[in-house]
Design a protein around this motif. Structure first.
Motif, PDB file in Angstrom:
ATOM      1  N   THR A   1       0.831  -1.201   0.000  1.00 56.78           N
ATOM      2  CA  THR A   1       0.000   0.000   0.000  1.00 56.78           C
ATOM      3  C   THR A   1       0.867   1.254   0.000  1.00 56.78           C
ATOM      4  N   VAL A   2       0.472   2.245  -0.787  1.00 55.08           N
ATOM      5  CA  VAL A   2       1.132   3.547  -0.791  1.00 55.08           C
ATOM      6  C   VAL A   2       0.069   4.614  -0.560  1.00 55.08           C
ATOM      7  N   THR A   3       0.353   5.532   0.357  1.00 57.03           N
ATOM      8  CA  THR A   3      -0.580   6.623   0.621  1.00 57.03           C
ATOM      9  C   THR A   3      -0.114   7.892  -0.078  1.00 57.03           C
ATOM     10  N   TYR A   4      -1.059   8.782  -0.327  1.00 59.23           N
ATOM     11  CA  TYR A   4      -0.739  10.023  -1.034  1.00 59.23           C
ATOM     12  C   TYR A   4      -1.782  11.074  -0.693  1.00 59.23           C
ATOM     13  N   ARG A   5      -1.452  12.314  -1.002  1.00 55.07           N
ATOM     14  CA  ARG A   5      -2.378  13.437  -0.889  1.00 55.07           C
ATOM     15  C   ARG A   5      -2.575  14.008  -2.286  1.00 55.07           C
ATOM     16  N   GLU A   6      -3.789  14.445  -2.576  1.00 51.49           N
ATOM     17  CA  GLU A   6      -4.078  14.968  -3.908  1.00 51.49           C
ATOM     18  C   GLU A   6      -5.041  16.135  -3.805  1.00 51.49           C
TER      19      GLU A   6
END
Length: 260
Positions: free
Chosen positions: A9-14
């Motif tokens: 899993t990779v988290t990100y902000r957009e």
């Protein structure tokens, strides 16, 4: 937000609308450091700030190379439907951005290299990274918390910025810190590739950056065929945090030039 990759899993902000700008954070931080850009550039770009392995909400996975992190970025952007985009990285994020260009340069519309360098570590610097990795694994991040803010920030940095940076370091996972240090220690030298890197490139550096000083940025910019160099006043190594208005203005102008 998160996506599932082959590595986990990779988290990100957009945030925002327009052409895509992907941002890669510095060591030992997370995508949280890009909040001033997520807020300040959302009217001109769709900003995607990615948490690399072990930082932010992305679980620890390793050992790995910086090329592995670049492949993670490619998978994230595939999952989000971004075939081509501008990629920016600060410090360690810049190292990963250069690795991405080596592997997936055809996907880039532009490159932002902030407070980073193309050169590999010297033997002494490499040895120091391995020492820090072992120390943090044995004792936690207390030693980093005590020393890093002064090293990273300009003397004029506010107490608010200093406390924010210290809190970010305190939250870093020791295992993630160690893995990142070892990956950075083994990164290749990218200097000889710079003259062949023909895509538009913005080189940004804090005027008071003691880790990758303006002279280092000038050397990179001199080798790049299509580049603009912006020195950020009243800022050290974390120029996007210390002077977000000037940093955002530089990136905004760069994105506008690419769009024309």
């Amino acid at each position: 937000m998160q996506v599932q990759l082959s590595s986990g899993t990779v988290t990100y902000r957009e945030r925002g609308v327009g052409p895509t700008l992907a941002l890669l954070h510095a060591f030992p931080f997370s995508s949280e450091m890009w909040e001033p850009q997520l807020a300040g550039l959302e009217d001109v770009a769709r900003v995607v700030a990615i948490d690399m392995r072990g930082f932010g909400g992305t679980p620890v996975a390793g050992p790995y190379t910086l090329e592995d992190l670049a492949r993670d970025v490619a998978e994230v952007m595939d999952a989000l439907g971004h075939e081509r985009f501008v990629l920016g990285g600060l410090s360690m994020g810049g190292y990963v951005a250069l690795a991405f260009e080596r592997l997936f340069g055809h996907r880039l519309q532009g490159l932002v290299l902030a407070d980073t360098k193309a050169a590999a570590d010297t033997p002494a610097a490499r040895e120091h990274r391995y020492h820090v990795a072992a120390e943090v694994e044995a004792e936690g991040v207390a030693s980093l918390t005590a020393t890093m803010p002064n090293t990273l920030l300009a003397p004029v940095a506010s107490s608010d910025v200093r406390e924010r940076v210290r809190a970010w370091i305190e939250r870093a996972n020791p295992r993630a810190v160690a893995l990142a240090q070892r990956a950075m220690a083994e990164r290749p030298d990218s200097t000889e590739r710079l003259p062949r890197l023909t895509l538009p490139t913005l080189v940004v550096v804090g005027e008071a950056d003691a880790l990758t000083p303006p002279e280092e940025a000038e050397r990179m910019a001199a080798l790049l065929p299509d580049t603009r160099l912006v020195r950020i006043p009243h800022a050290g190594h974390l120029s996007n945090v210390e002077n977000p208005a000037a940093f955002n203005a530089a990136v905004r102008a760069f994105l506008g030039a690419i769009a024309r």
